[in-house]
Write a protein that holds these residues in place. Structure first.
Motif, PDB file in Angstrom:
ATOM      1  N   HIS A 462       3.605  14.820  -2.379  1.00 33.53           N
ATOM      2  CA  HIS A 462       3.234  13.159  -2.435  1.00 33.53           C
ATOM      3  C   HIS A 462       4.098  12.330  -2.485  1.00 33.53           C
ATOM      4  CE1 HIS A 462       1.202   9.627  -3.709  1.00 33.53           C
ATOM      5  NE2 HIS A 462       0.065  10.316  -3.157  1.00 33.53           N
ATOM      6  N   VAL A 463       4.787  12.022  -1.465  1.00 32.82           N
ATOM      7  CA  VAL A 463       5.633  10.880  -1.097  1.00 32.82           C
ATOM      8  C   VAL A 463       4.891   9.512  -0.904  1.00 32.82           C
ATOM      9  CG1 VAL A 463       7.385  10.090   0.640  1.00 32.82           C
ATOM     10  CG2 VAL A 463       7.273  12.555   0.271  1.00 32.82           C
ATOM     11  N   GLU A 464       5.658   8.710  -1.597  1.00 34.18           N
ATOM     12  CA  GLU A 464       5.162   7.238  -1.358  1.00 34.18           C
ATOM     13  C   GLU A 464       6.573   6.241  -1.273  1.00 34.18           C
ATOM     14  OE1 GLU A 464       3.002   5.157   0.091  1.00 34.18           O
ATOM     15  OE2 GLU A 464       1.745   4.276  -1.731  1.00 34.18           O
ATOM     16  N   PHE A 465       6.259   5.522  -0.325  1.00 36.79           N
ATOM     17  CA  PHE A 465       7.507   4.412  -0.072  1.00 36.79           C
ATOM     18  C   PHE A 465       7.378   3.238  -0.976  1.00 36.79           C
ATOM     19  CE2 PHE A 465       7.908   7.140   3.313  1.00 36.79           C
ATOM     20  CZ  PHE A 465       9.434   6.820   4.043  1.00 36.79           C
ATOM     21  N   ASP A 466       8.581   2.631  -1.091  1.00 35.85           N
ATOM     22  CA  ASP A 466       8.701   1.260  -1.836  1.00 35.85           C
ATOM     23  C   ASP A 466       8.107   0.063  -0.805  1.00 35.85           C
ATOM     24  OD1 ASP A 466      10.864   1.001  -0.056  1.00 35.85           O
ATOM     25  OD2 ASP A 466      12.106   0.685  -1.772  1.00 35.85           O
ATOM     26  N   GLY A 504       0.371  11.603  -8.326  1.00 33.37           N
ATOM     27  CA  GLY A 504       0.324  10.449  -7.238  1.00 33.37           C
ATOM     28  C   GLY A 504       1.008   9.391  -7.590  1.00 33.37           C
ATOM     29  N   LYS A 505       1.346   8.408  -6.659  1.00 35.37           N
ATOM     30  CA  LYS A 505       2.020   7.276  -6.899  1.00 35.37           C
ATOM     31  C   LYS A 505       1.674   6.175  -5.902  1.00 35.37           C
ATOM     32  CE  LYS A 505       5.532  10.006  -5.749  1.00 35.37           C
ATOM     33  NZ  LYS A 505       4.505  11.041  -5.277  1.00 35.37           N
ATOM     34  N   TYR A 506       1.357   5.033  -6.372  1.00 37.67           N
ATOM     35  CA  TYR A 506       0.569   4.206  -5.209  1.00 37.67           C
ATOM     36  C   TYR A 506       1.339   2.701  -5.351  1.00 37.67           C
ATOM     37  CZ  TYR A 506      -2.544   7.991  -5.779  1.00 37.67           C
ATOM     38  OH  TYR A 506      -3.205   9.247  -5.997  1.00 37.67           O
ATOM     39  N   ASN A 507       2.143   2.071  -4.327  1.00 38.20           N
ATOM     40  CA  ASN A 507       2.636   1.071  -4.171  1.00 38.20           C
ATOM     41  C   ASN A 507       1.569  -0.208  -3.877  1.00 38.20           C
ATOM     42  OD1 ASN A 507       4.102  -1.114  -2.198  1.00 38.20           O
ATOM     43  ND2 ASN A 507       5.629  -0.303  -3.791  1.00 38.20           N
ATOM     44  N   VAL A 508       1.660  -1.289  -4.622  1.00 38.25           N
ATOM     45  CA  VAL A 508       0.788  -2.268  -4.341  1.00 38.25           C
ATOM     46  C   VAL A 508       0.799  -2.850  -3.050  1.00 38.25           C
ATOM     47  CG1 VAL A 508       0.349  -4.523  -5.337  1.00 38.25           C
ATOM     48  CG2 VAL A 508       0.918  -2.887  -6.915  1.00 38.25           C
ATOM     49  N   TRP A 509       2.121  -3.083  -2.705  1.00 34.79           N
ATOM     50  CA  TRP A 509       2.128  -4.037  -1.061  1.00 34.79           C
ATOM     51  C   TRP A 509       1.644  -2.966  -0.081  1.00 34.79           C
ATOM     52  CZ3 TRP A 509       3.127  -8.581   1.023  1.00 34.79           C
ATOM     53  CH2 TRP A 509       3.543  -8.494   2.335  1.00 34.79           C
TER      54      TRP A 509
END
Length: 520
Positions: A462-466, A504-509
């Motif tokens: 589970h990758v998430e970008f800034d 999991g991680k979830y970026n607001v923008w």
């Protein structure tokens, strides 16, 4: 009815009720005496989660027995090793995994009665922290049922707070990024104020739920339920019930609701039925044009249904399918939906404008379309999907639905991510002996340019970008895990934050802007 917030716990907590050090051997009797006051007399939950197969999911009886025996840290779940015999613990673990034997109901009155407000909540006029509110992450830590609010510039935790057991479907942000909504498998919807770093309220919208979606204007929350068979729409303002749809198809056959999605350009929710060959589109625009409530298209010869006409907020449109579909991906303009067939060897393209299937895509190995992403390649928009049963990634041209390339991987994968500002796609290998691998793929050559092993022998996922697409965050999916921050250009690790199984991680923008490369 309003009650003080009680931190969620997991499994079998109650006062001993005078049973003494030696519990009775009948598991139903043990449950009634030891567990029912927190988990409900019918095992459907209370201050603790529901203890039924639908909410315990794939959790094995031995893992449940271990929790009963040893308790769970940072919750109200105590250890019962000194109270119950080993045989009773094993029997109790099997008991809570057994079917209920009846079909429970959960009405609008039940939902309203479940509401819990935080009496200490105080809204803030601005964020009570010094960080870019658009470059925050919510990191879900399933190891001890907490979430971390993370600064996406400095990669430092701002706050950490408890959540309900077994969050599912990913949190959803309000359009301004101020509020975040969580959903647990046993139906609890929680509203959290990011600026104030406080829980606002929560309500139980179902007994076994799949996911939630937030309307484009941020006013309505749709909750997809397996149990009971309903789609519940809540007010995002106060979590009150606005409407409940019984999940039955056009012929009256009941179905579970497998998922609900926000179709932002269409001002609607798209609803997937698990057991019926149709989709629903539900308007979230009060000025929505009239639609027929019957089929827009039918595959049955001679069947032409144009029933009542609805218009306005929550008007429902049915779209007939040749068979039920699972696990959807949408084109960026939401004109097309791609779903996987139940047999797991093809994708089906449904055009939402005309309301019918328009193409099939050969995709053997159970594609995980819900983790698919898209980008521009050689002047064409393509989408990519991992496969849950085969070591491959499929790249599909979205103009003619042809498979332009199949990329071999080290094993079946679950998650893929990218960003409009990134040259790379990051894809995990979630299943099999190489679950510690993370592939990095060039978006233009469609070749794997690096294979990373963040921690040999431990699951990387589970990758998430800034917000800016400069950093990729990878989960070390272990109880003694970590959040690992990589520079997307150099592919070098720059920081590692210890966490309890960050799932999991979830970026607001990225989430509120439907950034390319992020699942919607």
């Amino acid at each position: 009815m309003k009650r003080r917030i009680v931190t969620s716990s997991f499994i079998l907590i109650a006062a001993l009720l005078g049973l003494g050090a030696k519990a009775r051997s009948e598991p139903a009797t043990i449950y009634a005496g030891q567990c029912a006051s927190c988990h409900g007399e019918t095992r459907l939950g209370g201050t603790g989660p529901a203890l039924i197969p639908e909410t315990l999911g794939r959790m094995k009886a031995d893992a449940i027995a271990d929790t009963i025996r040893n308790g769970r840290v940072q919750t109200q779940m105590p250890a019962f090793a000194e109270t119950l015999s080993p045989e009773d613990i094993e029997a109790l673990a099997a008991y809570v995994k057994s079917p209920l034997g009846f079909a429970p109901q959960w009405s609008e009155a039940d939902i309203a009665a479940s509401r819990i407000d935080n009496p200490d909540y105080r809204p803030a006029n601005k964020p009570l922290f010094a960080a870019d509110p658009m470059n925050l992450f919510i990191v879900v830590e399933t190891g001890d049922h907490h979430a971390t609010l993370l600064d996406g510039d400095r990669f430092e935790p701002i706050a950490r707070f408890p959540t309900r057991f077994a969050l599912h479907g990913g949190p959803k942000y309000s359009p301004d990024g101020r509020f975040v909504y969580f959903m647990s498998r046993d139906g609890w919807v929680t509203k959290y104020d990011i600026w104030s770093m406080q829980q606002v309220a929560e309500v139980r919208a179902g007994l076994n739920s799949r996911n939630i979606a937030l309307s484009r204007d941020g006013r309505h929350i749709a909750v997809a339920n397996y149990l009971p068979n309903t789609l519940v729409i809540l007010s995002a303002q106060d979590l009150s019930v606005e409407r409940i749809f019984e999940a039955v198809d056009a012929k009256g056959a009941p179905s579970r609701v497998s998922a609900v999605y926000q179709a932002r350009p269409r001002d609607s929710f798209i609803v997937a039925l698990k057991d019926a060959p149709e989709l629903w589109e539900i308007a979230t625009d009060p000025d929505a044009k009239p639609v027929h409530t019957g089929f827009v298209h039918s595959f049955e010869k001679g069947m032409e249904e144009a029933l009542a006409v609805e218009k306005g907020l929550f008007a429902r449109r049915r779209i007939a399918l040749s068979a039920p579909l699972d696990d959807f991906f949408f084109s960026p303009d939401y004109s097309n939906l791609i779903g996987s067939s139940r047999d797991g060897d093809r994708g089906v393209v449904v055009n939402l404008h005309v309301g019918r299937e328009i193409a099939e895509i050969p995709l053997p190995g159970l594609p995980h379309l819900g983790s698919g992403i898209s980008w521009m390649w050689q002047g064409r928009r393509v989408m990519a999907t991992p496969h849950l049963k085969e070591a491959r990634i499929s790249i599909i041209a979205m103009d003619d639905w042809s498979v332009v390339k199949t990329i071999p991987t080290f094993g079946p994968g679950f998650f893929m991510r990218s960003h409009d500002n990134s040259e790379h796609v990051w894809a995990d290998v979630f299943f099999g002996p190489n679950r510690d691998v993370m592939h990095v793929i060039d978006k233009q050559t469609l070749e794997i340019v690096a294979t990373l092993r963040p921690e040999p022998g431990k699951t990387a996922a589970h990758v998430e970008f800034d917000r800016n697409g400069r950093h990729a965050l990878v989960s070390l999916w272990e109880d003694d895990g970590a959040l690992i921050v990589y520079d997307d250009k150099t592919l070098k690790e720059i920081k590692r934050l210890p966490m309890r199984k960050p799932s999991g991680k979830y970026n607001v923008w990225n989430k509120i802007n439907f950034e390319d490369g992020t699942s919607h």
